[in-house]
Design a protein around this motif. Sequence first.
Motif, short mmCIF file in Angstrom:
data_model
loop_
_atom_site.label_atom_id
_atom_site.label_comp_id
_atom_site.label_asym_id
_atom_site.label_seq_id
_atom_site.Cartn_x
_atom_site.Cartn_y
_atom_site.Cartn_z
N TYR A 129 0.66 -1.05 -0.11
CA TYR A 129 -0.07 -0.11 0.01
C TYR A 129 0.78 1.35 -0.07
CZ TYR A 129 1.00 0.52 5.04
OH TYR A 129 1.90 0.54 6.34
N THR A 169 -1.60 -2.17 -4.30
CA THR A 169 -2.90 -2.07 -4.78
C THR A 169 -3.66 -1.49 -3.79
OG1 THR A 169 -3.09 -4.10 -3.26
CG2 THR A 169 -2.53 -4.46 -5.71
N ASP A 207 -9.01 1.10 -2.83
CA ASP A 207 -8.59 0.67 -4.25
C ASP A 207 -7.64 1.61 -4.55
OD1 ASP A 207 -8.34 -1.50 -6.28
OD2 ASP A 207 -9.04 0.44 -7.19
N LEU A 208 -6.52 1.32 -4.68
CA LEU A 208 -5.50 2.40 -5.15
C LEU A 208 -5.56 2.83 -6.52
CD1 LEU A 208 -3.01 4.39 -4.78
CD2 LEU A 208 -1.63 2.18 -5.40
N GLU A 209 -6.17 1.84 -7.48
CA GLU A 209 -6.16 2.34 -9.09
C GLU A 209 -7.63 3.24 -9.04
OE1 GLU A 209 -7.02 0.24 -13.28
OE2 GLU A 209 -6.60 -0.92 -11.62
N SER A 210 -8.48 2.89 -8.18
CA SER A 210 -9.69 3.73 -8.29
C SER A 210 -9.54 4.97 -7.55
CB SER A 210 -10.93 3.06 -7.47
OG SER A 210 -11.33 1.98 -8.19
N LEU A 238 -6.57 6.61 -7.61
CA LEU A 238 -5.84 7.38 -8.64
C LEU A 238 -6.77 7.96 -9.72
CD1 LEU A 238 -2.71 5.41 -8.86
CD2 LEU A 238 -2.83 7.33 -7.60
N GLN A 239 -7.73 7.11 -10.03
CA GLN A 239 -8.53 7.74 -11.11
C GLN A 239 -9.71 8.82 -10.40
OE1 GLN A 239 -10.43 4.44 -12.95
NE2 GLN A 239 -8.44 3.72 -13.76
#
Length: 285
Positions: free
Chosen positions: A60, A109, A194-197, A199-200
């Motif tokens: 993380y 992640t 959730d890291l990807e979400s 960042l978006q």
Amino acid sequence: MRRFSPAFLIPALIAAPALGHAGLVDLILGKRDLEVITVTDLSSTGNFVPAATPDQPQYYVAASLGYRDLGGYMAGIEAPPSEVVLHLISAELAKQGYVPSTAHSPAPTLMLVYTWGTLNAENLYGGDPSAPPTQLNRGQIVRFLGGQKVGMDDNFFNPLTAPVRGLTVYNFEAERILDVARESFYVIVVSAYDLESALQKKRLPPLWTTRIAAPSLGFAMGDVFPAMLAIGGAQFGRETPRPVWINANDKFTPSVTLGELRLVEYLQDNPLPVADVSDAVIEKK
């Protein structure tokens, strides 16, 4: 848990909160047992994400919201330095399999967000000094302690829908939470996104949130945070069907004091990669 609320002691405890956390309270009440209440909520998405383990770690990046007074304000509380709290939180997370990302680790992640501080009872005193005060945020404390998991939903404190006490039979756990919610607490909160979400910039609820609380009367924050994390950390990322309520006796407490090697051996001595966003949050407000 002991109860003691003579009216003649209220002014002394309000006027000298620092003393109330140590000598005065011990003198009057005797030494209290440390009680830790932990609650983890998983979102619908988080239900599909298994909790980390030391054998299957999750990596993380982290952001700290810093110290917060989430309930009423009480002067005289000495918070430990932020770097000490961050190391304690990060060490317990690593013990459970949540590891900070580095240049040499697998890609992260998760984004973890930390905050800690107080959740004090906010009381309104009337003109009659012998009358008990009206607590303004009892519902807030009940929800923090997981009251919804023992039958007290948002309607419980709605004056239009709340059940009439005396005509409703509560279960033991609900009664216990309702009773202890009169007190003030030290709290630690860790949320995982959730890291990807993130960042978006998607506005999604956290995968999981773990809330750790301990009644503060009779204890110093810096003394109990290690024990709170050692007890509550086992619930990081793991749904609790009911609030997990553990009494830490004197034999347990010394093994989790500040500086104990077992709390820090999971991390190296390098600075923790935790972004401090507390000032940005304050400015935004």
